[in-house]
Scaffold this active site. Structure first.
Site, PDB file in Angstrom:
ATOM      1  N   LEU A 124       0.869  -1.063  -0.038  1.00  0.00           N
ATOM      2  CA  LEU A 124       0.073   0.148   0.017  1.00  0.00           C
ATOM      3  C   LEU A 124       0.844   1.302   0.182  1.00  0.00           C
ATOM      4  CD1 LEU A 124      -2.558  -1.133   2.546  1.00  0.00           C
ATOM      5  CD2 LEU A 124      -2.854  -1.314   0.118  1.00  0.00           C
ATOM      6  N   LYS A 127      38.531  18.250  -8.078  1.00  0.00           N
ATOM      7  CA  LYS A 127      37.291  17.902  -8.886  1.00  0.00           C
ATOM      8  C   LYS A 127      37.711  17.327 -10.184  1.00  0.00           C
ATOM      9  CE  LYS A 127      35.357  20.669 -11.623  1.00  0.00           C
ATOM     10  NZ  LYS A 127      35.215  20.709 -13.038  1.00  0.00           N
ATOM     11  N   LYS A 154       5.608  10.790   1.330  1.00  0.00           N
ATOM     12  CA  LYS A 154       6.240  10.383   2.704  1.00  0.00           C
ATOM     13  C   LYS A 154       7.088   9.144   2.523  1.00  0.00           C
ATOM     14  CE  LYS A 154       3.573   7.693   5.237  1.00  0.00           C
ATOM     15  NZ  LYS A 154       2.465   7.204   6.280  1.00  0.00           N
ATOM     16  N   ARG A 166       1.085  14.453   7.589  1.00  0.00           N
ATOM     17  CA  ARG A 166       1.948  14.733   8.832  1.00  0.00           C
ATOM     18  C   ARG A 166       3.324  14.820   8.667  1.00  0.00           C
ATOM     19  NH1 ARG A 166       0.018  10.553  13.234  1.00  0.00           N
ATOM     20  NH2 ARG A 166      -0.657   9.123  11.455  1.00  0.00           N
ATOM     21  N   ASN A 186      54.852  16.171  -7.209  1.00  0.00           N
ATOM     22  CA  ASN A 186      54.481  16.977  -6.017  1.00  0.00           C
ATOM     23  C   ASN A 186      53.927  18.197  -6.434  1.00  0.00           C
ATOM     24  OD1 ASN A 186      54.942  16.979  -2.686  1.00  0.00           O
ATOM     25  ND2 ASN A 186      55.395  19.029  -3.740  1.00  0.00           N
TER      26      ASN A 186
END
Length: 474
Positions: free
Chosen positions: A11, A357, A25, A18, A383
């Site tokens: 279901l 990134k 929900k 709420r 480095n």
């Protein structure tokens, strides 16, 4: 083996007002998965002949999640007639007409209920040969639950809703958990008798139990071992409680599998994450999504990993990483920020206050301090000096930088992409590299230093600096 005599109805049509949320929900997550996904995974584990999911509110969003989790689920759209009874009625209509097995009905907002508990529940129903079996739970405080009323022999008699209960019935601690298994034939017969003749104008599934009892059919009630197994999620507080309970189970499971977790209370691990034995997780750590951590790695403290791969013996401290790969024996942190596309090679280093990134950093190469590396490939054993910036954006487009192996760059360098620095090259401190650097070359910006003697006395006479300079001169 598929259980040809079992169908499951999930279901998932309710709005969940709420929660006070724009997100349905059932799509609110715990342990990295939406609530309904936990229920669908449990349903799949029972290997039933059919799983029917009933949807309505925010249909498209819910169906997208259901289809991703359980593609074989039959989707049924609940019509304008409200109530769980109507939802089950439509779900049963979607089953093959000749299906004569058992129908298990579960709610999509009960994420902690496991397959073993449900399998035992179905087995108890079949053993009793009842027309329906109600799952119940014994609560310290059953307020809000329909009470399970039993006769003198202990057999199930009725479900009495709280508003209809007598004081004696209100004292009963056994409540209806809202999960049922029915004989398909008996269910079909009684569903057709449901009406909306009640204060809410809904078809209630609990009325089927009353109809069966009135018809003289046997109904049983089987209490679950722990009430928290059937706890539904109706608001944000209950969502947090369910998440906390599930996380405690996940953490304990990894501890028993050989993972050292120093502080379970501050450690969060998603359901899809994988940890090898002898991994150590320090306090304040979140291991989220499909993160994989190999043996001997140390994660934390105060670290968040999402959908990352952490190699054997690697260490990630006080850092945040998403969709990143950290090679074996590599180190990250403290206070590093690894964004998607970061790949750190074996024995490499991304140090303090470094952001990366779309950066591929080769074996043994290091970006130790205070740097930004974006859209760059760095070879092996190179480095990158402290305070270096890979300037990858020209205001319109992103560009890439290629840094060779065994390269040494001075502190406070800026690499203006697109740029290529050859193997073994050096750059001087403070160099802004705008042109390609050949292998083995030294790149510097020529700006001779000029010292202006007496400038402080001429321009800051009487200052502390002037006094110190005059004293040093004397």
């Amino acid at each position: 083996m598929t259980d040809q005599k079992l169908a499951i109805v999930v279901l998932a049509a309710g709005q969940g007002t709420r929660m006070k949320s724009s997100l349905p929900k059932l799509l609110h997550p715990i342990a990295g998965l939406p609530l309904v996904s936990h229920v669908l995974a449990t349903a799949a584990a029972l290997d039933a002949q059919s799983v029917v999911t009933v949807v309505r509110y925010e249909r498209e969003r819910v169906v997208e999640v259901v289809s991703a989790q359980l593609p074989e689920s039959i989707i049924v759209d609940q019509d304008e007639i409200p109530g769980t009874g109507r939802a089950v009625e439509q779900a049963v209509d979607a089953l093959p007409a000749d299906f004569d097995g058992d129908v298990l009905v579960v709610n999509g907002d009960v994420p902690l209920l496991d397959a073993e508990t449900l399998a035992q529940f179905v087995a108890a129903h079949r053993e009793s040969a009842a027309s329906a079996t109600v799952m119940s739970a014994v609560y310290d405080d059953a307020t809000g639950y329909g009470r399970i009323v039993r006769g003198d022999s202990g057999a199930f008699d009725a479900i009495v809703e709280q508003k209809d209960a007598t004081p004696e019935q209100l004292a009963i601690g056994e409540g209806n958990a809202g999960i049922y298994v029915f004989s398909a034939a008996a269910l079909r017969e009684q569903l057709g008798k449901l009406t909306t003749d009640n204060a809410q104008g809904e078809k209630y599934l609990t009325d089927v139990i009353g109809l069966l009892r009135a018809a003289g059919s046997d109904v049983s009630a089987v209490p679950v071992a722990e009430a928290w197994l059937v706890a539904g999620v109706n608001d944000r507080a209950q969502l947090a409680e369910a998440g906390l309970r599930l996380n405690a189970l996940i953490v304990r499971g990894w501890q028993l599998a050989g993972v050292t977790i120093q502080d379970p209370a501050s450690t969060w691990i998603d359901l899809k994450a994988k940890l090898a034995p002898d991994v150590t997780v320090l306090p304040g750590t979140q291991i989220l999504g499909s993160t994989v951590v190999e043996t001997g790695a140390i994660i934390g403290p105060d670290t968040t990993l999402r959908d990352c791969e952490i190699g054997e013996g690697a260490e990630v401290r006080r850092s945040d990483a998403t969709l990143a790969v950290v090679g074996a024996a590599a180190t990250v942190g403290p206070f590093a920020f690894l964004r998607p596309g970061t790949i750190l090679g074996t024995d490499g280093k991304i140090g303090a206050f470094v952001e990366t990134k779309n950066a591929k950093i080769g074996t043994g190469s290091k970006v130790p301090h205070l740097s930004y590396v974006g859209d760059a490939t760095i070879g092996e054993q190179s480095n990158i000096g402290a305070g270096s910036i890979f300037a990858n954006y020209d205001g319109v487009n992103k560009h890439s930088s290629q840094i060779g192996s065994h390269v040494r760059t001075g502190s406070h360098g800026v690499f203006v992409a697109p740029i290529t620095i050859g193997d073994g090259a050096y750059t001087g401190a403070g160099t802004v590299v705008r042109k390609n650097v050949p292998a083995g070359a030294l790149a510097i910006n020529v700006a001779p230093q000029r010292n202006m003697d007496g400038w402080v006395h001429a321009n800051r006479a009487g200052s502390a600096a002037d006094d110190a300079a005059q004293a040093a001169s004397a």
